[in-house]
Design an enzyme around this catalytic site. Structure first.
Site, PDB file in Angstrom:
ATOM      1  N   THR A 189       4.497  -7.157  -7.841  1.00 48.71           N
ATOM      2  CA  THR A 189       4.177  -7.689  -5.841  1.00 48.71           C
ATOM      3  C   THR A 189       5.266  -8.258  -5.341  1.00 48.71           C
ATOM      4  O   THR A 189       6.147  -9.360  -6.531  1.00 48.71           O
ATOM      5  CB  THR A 189       3.288  -8.241  -5.978  1.00 48.71           C
ATOM      6  N   ARG A 190       5.746  -8.203  -4.878  1.00 54.47           N
ATOM      7  CA  ARG A 190       7.262  -9.120  -3.896  1.00 54.47           C
ATOM      8  C   ARG A 190       6.597  -9.563  -2.895  1.00 54.47           C
ATOM      9  O   ARG A 190       7.076 -10.195  -1.037  1.00 54.47           O
ATOM     10  CB  ARG A 190       8.244  -8.388  -4.238  1.00 54.47           C
ATOM     11  N   HIS A 194      -2.440  -9.522   0.105  1.00 50.98           N
ATOM     12  CA  HIS A 194      -3.443  -8.609   1.240  1.00 50.98           C
ATOM     13  C   HIS A 194      -5.275  -8.018   0.533  1.00 50.98           C
ATOM     14  O   HIS A 194      -5.139  -7.819  -0.672  1.00 50.98           O
ATOM     15  CB  HIS A 194      -3.227  -8.106   2.011  1.00 50.98           C
ATOM     16  N   HIS A 197      -3.891  -5.339  -1.839  1.00 53.81           N
ATOM     17  CA  HIS A 197      -3.161  -5.478  -3.013  1.00 53.81           C
ATOM     18  C   HIS A 197      -4.771  -6.036  -4.133  1.00 53.81           C
ATOM     19  O   HIS A 197      -4.751  -5.294  -5.352  1.00 53.81           O
ATOM     20  CB  HIS A 197      -2.886  -6.334  -2.665  1.00 53.81           C
ATOM     21  N   ARG A 283       2.381   2.587  -3.267  1.00 51.17           N
ATOM     22  CA  ARG A 283       2.848   3.745  -2.121  1.00 51.17           C
ATOM     23  C   ARG A 283       4.321   2.985  -1.971  1.00 51.17           C
ATOM     24  O   ARG A 283       4.820   2.048  -1.759  1.00 51.17           O
ATOM     25  CB  ARG A 283       2.290   3.896  -1.300  1.00 51.17           C
ATOM     26  N   ASP A 284       5.027   4.209  -2.101  1.00 55.25           N
ATOM     27  CA  ASP A 284       6.443   3.658  -2.550  1.00 55.25           C
ATOM     28  C   ASP A 284       7.258   2.088  -2.242  1.00 55.25           C
ATOM     29  O   ASP A 284       7.595   1.338  -2.022  1.00 55.25           O
ATOM     30  CB  ASP A 284       6.623   3.579  -0.598  1.00 55.25           C
ATOM     31  N   HIS A 285       7.136   3.306  -4.291  1.00 52.08           N
ATOM     32  CA  HIS A 285       7.769   1.873  -5.269  1.00 52.08           C
ATOM     33  C   HIS A 285       8.520   1.677  -4.961  1.00 52.08           C
ATOM     34  O   HIS A 285       9.941   2.492  -5.183  1.00 52.08           O
ATOM     35  CB  HIS A 285       7.230   2.136  -6.705  1.00 52.08           C
TER      36      HIS A 285
END
Length: 379
Positions: A189-190, A194, A197, A283-285
């Site tokens: 994570t960056r 929320h 997550h 999603r959209d990693h």
């Protein structure tokens, strides 16, 4: 059991104390090269085995093989080139040189090869675009005209304000064994967490022994959360909402490339080296803008049956008023009118306006952490 390091052996490229002392006492005798912050962090990750099996920066054969085949020249999966660029080398192949970040000698490097490369080809292969608006492409175009390949020995690390949360692969592997975890899922994570997550993390944890949350600290885009905000937010989340013996938090310093699917594979390899057996691919990693499809990274994992870490594909979470909780498209039968999607941009806007997000989108303890920072975002 804890996964084997990528390539079979955990690399350690740290100069022994006496060797380090001798090199530093003789540093004026070595040719030197200045490196940027990202390269200094790459050296740290090479030295501590985060990038195993790399022992240094890529030579030409490995570099070209990574671009064209997403593998090192020995066929080991590897998708993101780890390279050192210089504008004009003041040294020759066969030299031992010192790499400096500002005035700090970071590493000794044994120069095996100096070679030229095509920046447009590099950008298009790794990022699937030559658009300079892409931050990774822009970085490639700003690089020097030569690449230098060879093994490194770490001499010094950059100051680390988060040493308390910094664990190296050799340490996380011990930690996982001590906890009796045979299967470990890693989450990169960056951002501050929320509830979406949290949903994804706990859904994955249902199937394994332990959860390894591994925030990326370091250079970020404007508008991203600052490092200390992310750490403090996870501290309160762990304190109130995570089982004590089933989850752990440790950071890694790393400069994002925003290379989408290729970088998703790279992130999985890094966590394999930490000892994880599974890796959550979101999603959209590692994406940016609209350069990659939302689940394009999932497809790329099919090309790496020998990766040695199991991807966990968990769809984007949203709040459903009919279900009364966080769900995803696979398990929720209700129409979109009942759904509230979690938008990081929308959450940031609410926070900037002093508005507390609904509890079903962000834990109140997390919001309080963010609110207590005068400016929680990168400017």
């Amino acid at each position: 059991m804890v996964s084997k390091p990528h390539g079979g052996k955990l690399i350690r490229r740290i100069a022994a104390p006496k060797t380090r002392e001798r090199i530093l006492s003789e540093q004026q005798e070595y040719p030197r090269a200045q490196i940027d912050h990202g390269s200094a962090i790459d050296i740290e990750n090479i030295a501590h085995g985060v990038y195993s099996p790399l022992k240094g920066f890529l030579t030409r054969d490995d570099f070209e093989s990574v671009l064209d085949h997403m593998r090192l020249s020995d066929d080991t999966p590897w998708t993101v080139p780890i390279v050192l660029d210089v504008e004009k080398p003041g040294f020759e192949e066969g030299d031992a040189i010192l790499l400096y970040y500002e005035d700090l000698p970071i590493a000794r490097m044994h120069v095996e090869e100096i070679y030229t490369y095509d920046k447009e080809y590099f950008a298009e292969k790794v990022f699937k675009t030559k658009d300079k608006a892409h931050p990774g492409v822009s970085k490639v175009y700003s690089m020097g005209n030569y690449l230098v390949g060879g093994e490194i020995e770490l001499l010094n690390e950059l100051p680390n304000p988060f040493a308390k949360y910094t664990l190296r692969p050799v340490e996380t592997r011990v930690l996982f064994r001590e906890r009796g975890w045979k299967t470990i899922v890693a989450f990169q994570t960056r951002n501050v967490p929320h509830t979406g997550h949290e949903y994804v993390q706990k859904a994955a944890l249902t199937f394994v022994d332990g959860l390894f949350i591994n925030p990326v600290l370091g250079k970020k885009k404007k508008g991203d959360y600052k490092d200390d905000v992310i750490i403090r937010a996870y501290e309160v989340l762990f304190e109130h909402y995570y089982p004590k013996n089933a989850a752990t938090l440790a950071t890694v310093r790393y400069e994002m490339r925003y290379a989408g699917p290729r970088e998703a594979i790279h992130h999985a390899i890094m966590r394999k080296n930490f000892g994880a057996t599974h890796f959550i691919v979101g999603r959209d990693h590692a994406g940016v803008g609209d350069y990659y499809g939302p689940y394009e990274a999932w497809d790329l994992f099919d090309e790496f049956p020998d990766l040695g870490i199991t991807p966990m594909f968990i769809r984007e979470a949203f709040y459903c008023r009919r279900c009364g909780g966080m769900v995803n498209a696979k398990i929720c039968p209700h129409e979109g009118k009942f759904h509230t999607k979690i938008s990081g941009t929308k959450l940031r806007k609410m926070i900037l306006n002093g508005e507390q997000p609904p509890e079903y989108l962000m834990r109140p303890e997390v919001y309080e952490v963010i609110r207590n920072f005068e400016n929680p975002f990168v400017e």
